[in-house]
Structure formats: structure tokens, C-alpha cells
Design a protein around this motif. Sequence first.
Motif, PDB file in Angstrom:
ATOM      1  N   GLY A 256      75.580  -8.832  51.809  1.00 42.74           N
ATOM      2  CA  GLY A 256      74.347  -9.578  52.033  1.00 42.74           C
ATOM      3  C   GLY A 256      73.315  -9.441  50.939  1.00 42.74           C
ATOM      4  N   GLY A 257      73.440  -8.430  50.092  1.00 45.58           N
ATOM      5  CA  GLY A 257      72.478  -8.248  49.020  1.00 45.58           C
ATOM      6  C   GLY A 257      71.107  -7.811  49.480  1.00 45.58           C
ATOM      7  N   GLN A 258      70.984  -7.321  50.693  1.00 42.13           N
ATOM      8  CA  GLN A 258      69.677  -6.873  51.175  1.00 42.13           C
ATOM      9  C   GLN A 258      69.301  -5.551  50.510  1.00 42.13           C
ATOM     10  N   SER A 259      68.016  -5.293  50.464  1.00 43.74           N
ATOM     11  CA  SER A 259      67.560  -4.018  49.927  1.00 43.74           C
ATOM     12  C   SER A 259      67.869  -2.907  50.921  1.00 43.74           C
ATOM     13  N   GLN A 260      67.907  -1.702  50.410  1.00 43.45           N
ATOM     14  CA  GLN A 260      68.136  -0.569  51.302  1.00 43.45           C
ATOM     15  C   GLN A 260      67.023  -0.461  52.338  1.00 43.45           C
ATOM     16  N   PHE A 261      65.814  -0.872  51.950  1.00 42.17           N
ATOM     17  CA  PHE A 261      64.677  -0.798  52.873  1.00 42.17           C
ATOM     18  C   PHE A 261      64.881  -1.722  54.066  1.00 42.17           C
ATOM     19  N   THR A 262      65.169  -3.010  53.816  1.00 44.90           N
ATOM     20  CA  THR A 262      65.320  -3.952  54.928  1.00 44.90           C
ATOM     21  C   THR A 262      66.526  -3.610  55.797  1.00 44.90           C
ATOM     22  N   ALA A 263      67.612  -3.150  55.178  1.00 42.78           N
ATOM     23  CA  ALA A 263      68.790  -2.785  55.956  1.00 42.78           C
ATOM     24  C   ALA A 263      68.510  -1.574  56.837  1.00 42.78           C
ATOM     25  N   THR A 264      67.752  -0.621  56.311  1.00 38.60           N
ATOM     26  CA  THR A 264      67.432   0.575  57.085  1.00 38.60           C
ATOM     27  C   THR A 264      66.469   0.251  58.216  1.00 38.60           C
ATOM     28  N   VAL A 265      65.516  -0.631  57.981  1.00 37.28           N
ATOM     29  CA  VAL A 265      64.608  -1.063  59.047  1.00 37.28           C
ATOM     30  C   VAL A 265      65.401  -1.731  60.170  1.00 37.28           C
ATOM     31  N   ALA A 266      66.361  -2.572  59.796  1.00 42.59           N
ATOM     32  CA  ALA A 266      67.217  -3.214  60.803  1.00 42.59           C
ATOM     33  C   ALA A 266      67.984  -2.172  61.601  1.00 42.59           C
ATOM     34  N   TRP A 267      68.474  -1.134  60.928  1.00 39.53           N
ATOM     35  CA  TRP A 267      69.211  -0.072  61.602  1.00 39.53           C
ATOM     36  C   TRP A 267      68.317   0.701  62.561  1.00 39.53           C
ATOM     37  N   SER A 268      67.079   0.958  62.153  1.00 46.63           N
ATOM     38  CA  SER A 268      66.137   1.636  63.035  1.00 46.63           C
ATOM     39  C   SER A 268      65.826   0.775  64.248  1.00 46.63           C
ATOM     40  N   GLY A 269      65.698  -0.538  64.019  1.00 45.67           N
ATOM     41  CA  GLY A 269      65.487  -1.453  65.141  1.00 45.67           C
ATOM     42  C   GLY A 269      66.659  -1.415  66.106  1.00 45.67           C
ATOM     43  N   LEU A 270      67.862  -1.280  65.563  1.00 45.94           N
ATOM     44  CA  LEU A 270      69.046  -1.141  66.415  1.00 45.94           C
ATOM     45  C   LEU A 270      68.874   0.058  67.351  1.00 45.94           C
ATOM     46  N   GLY A 271      68.428   1.167  66.800  1.00 49.27           N
ATOM     47  CA  GLY A 271      68.258   2.356  67.618  1.00 49.27           C
ATOM     48  C   GLY A 271      67.139   2.222  68.629  1.00 49.27           C
ATOM     49  N   LEU A 272      65.993   1.698  68.197  1.00 50.28           N
ATOM     50  CA  LEU A 272      64.863   1.545  69.117  1.00 50.28           C
ATOM     51  C   LEU A 272      65.209   0.619  70.276  1.00 50.28           C
ATOM     52  N   CYS A 273      65.859  -0.479  69.976  1.00 51.84           N
ATOM     53  CA  CYS A 273      66.254  -1.405  71.043  1.00 51.84           C
ATOM     54  C   CYS A 273      67.297  -0.772  71.952  1.00 51.84           C
ATOM     55  N   GLY A 274      68.056   0.184  71.408  1.00 57.68           N
ATOM     56  CA  GLY A 274      69.024   0.876  72.232  1.00 57.68           C
ATOM     57  C   GLY A 274      68.391   1.611  73.404  1.00 57.68           C
ATOM     58  N   LEU A 275      67.132   2.027  73.252  1.00 58.14           N
ATOM     59  CA  LEU A 275      66.452   2.697  74.354  1.00 58.14           C
ATOM     60  C   LEU A 275      66.309   1.786  75.568  1.00 58.14           C
ATOM     61  N   LEU A 276      66.321   0.462  75.341  1.00 54.24           N
ATOM     62  CA  LEU A 276      66.241  -0.478  76.462  1.00 54.24           C
ATOM     63  C   LEU A 276      67.477  -0.379  77.354  1.00 54.24           C
ATOM     64  N   GLY A 277      68.575   0.108  76.786  1.00 54.60           N
ATOM     65  CA  GLY A 277      69.794   0.240  77.562  1.00 54.60           C
ATOM     66  C   GLY A 277      69.679   1.232  78.703  1.00 54.60           C
ATOM     67  N   ALA A 278      68.615   2.051  78.718  1.00 56.71           N
ATOM     68  CA  ALA A 278      68.430   3.001  79.813  1.00 56.71           C
ATOM     69  C   ALA A 278      68.213   2.300  81.143  1.00 56.71           C
ATOM     70  N   ALA A 279      67.805   1.036  81.107  1.00 58.32           N
ATOM     71  CA  ALA A 279      67.539   0.292  82.340  1.00 58.32           C
ATOM     72  C   ALA A 279      68.780  -0.380  82.905  1.00 58.32           C
TER      73      ALA A 279
END
Length: 406
Positions: A256-279
Motif C-alpha cells: 500500500g505504500g503507507q507510512s509507518q505512522f498511518t499504518a501504526t495508527v490503523a493498528w492501534s485503532g484495531l486494538g481500541l475497537c477490539g474493546l467493543l467486543g466485550a459486549a
Amino acid sequence: MTTPALLQTTAAPLGPRQTAQLAASGLVLIAVAYGLARFAYGLFVPAFRAEFGLDPGVVGLIGSSSYVAYCLAIYPAMMLTPRLGSRTMVVITGTLATLGTALVGLAPHAAVLAVGVVLGGMSTGLASPPLAHAVSARVAWPHRDRVQTIINAGTGLGVAVSGPVALVTLAHWRSAWLIFAAVALLATLWAAQSVPHARLARPGAERQGTGERLRSLLPDPLLPDGALRLHATAVLMGAATAAVWVFGQDVLTGSGGQSQFTATVAWSGLGLCGLLGAAVGDIAHRVGMRVAWGGSAVLIALATAVIGLLPGQVGLTAAACGAFGAVYIAMSGLILISAAATYCEQPAAGVGVAFLMLALGQSIGGSLVGGLLEGLGAAPAFTAAAGVALISAVLAPRHLASSQVR
């Protein structure tokens, strides 16, 4: 056939404060074992490739070794939890996670890196059964499924934490993994204070020989009603999700040619949204297991396909990562509570077997996706993984939660 073991302890159910402490410390331990010691590997794949000169095949092999180690650790977790107790097993879990992350941070070459990844994988194999056992043995009945899914959501927390740490440390990835090791040590100390020493009470166990004791700790029956469907579902879901967990970051920054910054932010979003799975437990009770599972599998397929087919679209891939994180935690939570229901008399063993099947699928999927990436590229590899997710949509686990089989 021997008489099934009854899950019973002489201790009273935990009070509200102790239950909250168990849920919180269990969530953090899962965050360390899964989110840091295991799944953070995918976040740092670009750095590992640059540091050690790894090709996609070797990256996939090392990633798969974590899942293999997970598989090998599941049986000891199932066998030893009722005998040694939940507290002892979570201390062992945290110790392995601490050692594994420290080895990754100190690795002078790829072989030591692989050893650290393997130890991290072992910690995840040991983590869930003793926590599920402690919840089933000591948490009051109306709160069990909610506590189980809260603890299971720790994976998302760990992934969410690993992203910002990676951003702060930038190219100093070794510092990130040493920080992970320090966090793992603190989580282990907390769990040692908060997780009850739940054990399985077996009348006459002291009169059994060694062979009888080992056999008695296996699920009996080994495949109760609904177990085959549960395990097939777990294998397919594991194979389908390995693409994103192992290669997601590498595809975003490479194809994708994304920067490490944008890819890492997306990965962090993956984790944060994972907390919604508790419901997920409460949601599944309202809409039913089939609807909850089928809808989740379709979303996993869509998210995986978007990441593989459109890796350069920053907004779309960030949304896809967030959806993937929320739905993955939800689906693993459904597997967990369904396993505890299917093996209601031996929940540690049931969760262990189900998560073994999940890890087996991830091990197979990681290797196959790595081969497809090397030979055909990201789009075919991730499309194939999305197809497996769609197949799993029709195989919802039969049991919704332990309350249904009380």
C-alpha cells in the motif's frame, strides 16, 4: 466412561469488588499475552524484515511458530489448571510473556527473535484456560459470561497499547519490546494478587494413580454435543484472520505504500475497537448465536478483503482495521462462552480445546498466506482469507452461553 468431573470449590463466590479485580487483572494479562507477546509481532514485521533481512516466507514461518507454540501449550494448560489452580497457572503465563518479549527486544539475530516469539506464543496458550476456570469456579452465575468476554477483550487492549508505543519509539523497536517486558512483569504481579486459587474438586482424586489422574483431566466426553461444529468453526476463523494479524502491517506499508505512522495508527485503532467486543455476550443473547456469528464473519471477510485489495487507501484501511478488531474479539468471545457452555463441567478444558483449534487454524493460515503473498501478492492472498471467513459464516457454534445449559 468415567463420571464427569464436577466443577466445584469449597470457597464462596467472589464479591463484587473481587470480581471486578479478577476481570481487570485478567483483561490486562490477556492484553500482555495476546496483544503484546503474540500479536504485536505483526506490528513490527517491517522493522524485523529490515533488521534481520527476512523474506515473506520466513516472516510467515516465525509468525506461525507462535501459533504452533500456542497449540503445544494448550494441553498443559488444560491438564494442569484443575490440579495446580488458576493462580499458579497465570503466574506461569505472565512469566513466559515477560521472558518472550524481553528476548525479542534483546535478539541479536533472527533465531533468538524466533525463540522470543515462541515463548510469547506459549504464554497465550496458557492464558485463557486458567482464567476461564477461575471465572466458572468463583464468579456468581449471572455475571460469568460478561466477565469472560471482558477478560477476552484484553487482546484489543494489548494491540491498542502496542501501537502508540511503537510510534513513540519509532525506529527503536528494541526499546518497545523491553517496555512490553516490563508491562508483562507488572501484569503478572497483579494477577498473582487478584486471580483466585481455583482448583477442581474431585472426590477420590487422592487415591488415583498418575495415569488415572492424567486421563481424568481430559474432557469427558471429549466431544460432547456441539463440539465438532464449535471446533470446525474455530479452525476456519483462525485461518481466515491470520492474514491480517501476521501480514496486515507489512501489506499496508509495503503493497500500500503507507507510512509507518498511518499504518501504526490503523493498528492501534484495531486494538481500541477490539474493546467493543466485550459486549458480544449481551448482544448474542439478544439476536441469537447464528445471527451474531454470521454477521461477524461477513464483516471479517469484508475487512480482510479491503486491506488486501486497497492497501493504499488510508481511510478505508483504517476503518477496515477497526472493524476487524471489534469483530475478531467478538468472535473469539463467542467461541469462548460457547466452549464453556459445551464443556460446562470442565470449562478450562473446553476453552483450551476450542482455542487450540483457533490457533491451529491461524498456524495453517499464516503459512498459506505467506506463501501466497510471496508468489502472487497481497490481493489474492487476502481475498483467499476473506473467502475462508465467508465459509465460516454458516457454521455458528451451537451453544450461546453457559446459562443455556445450566
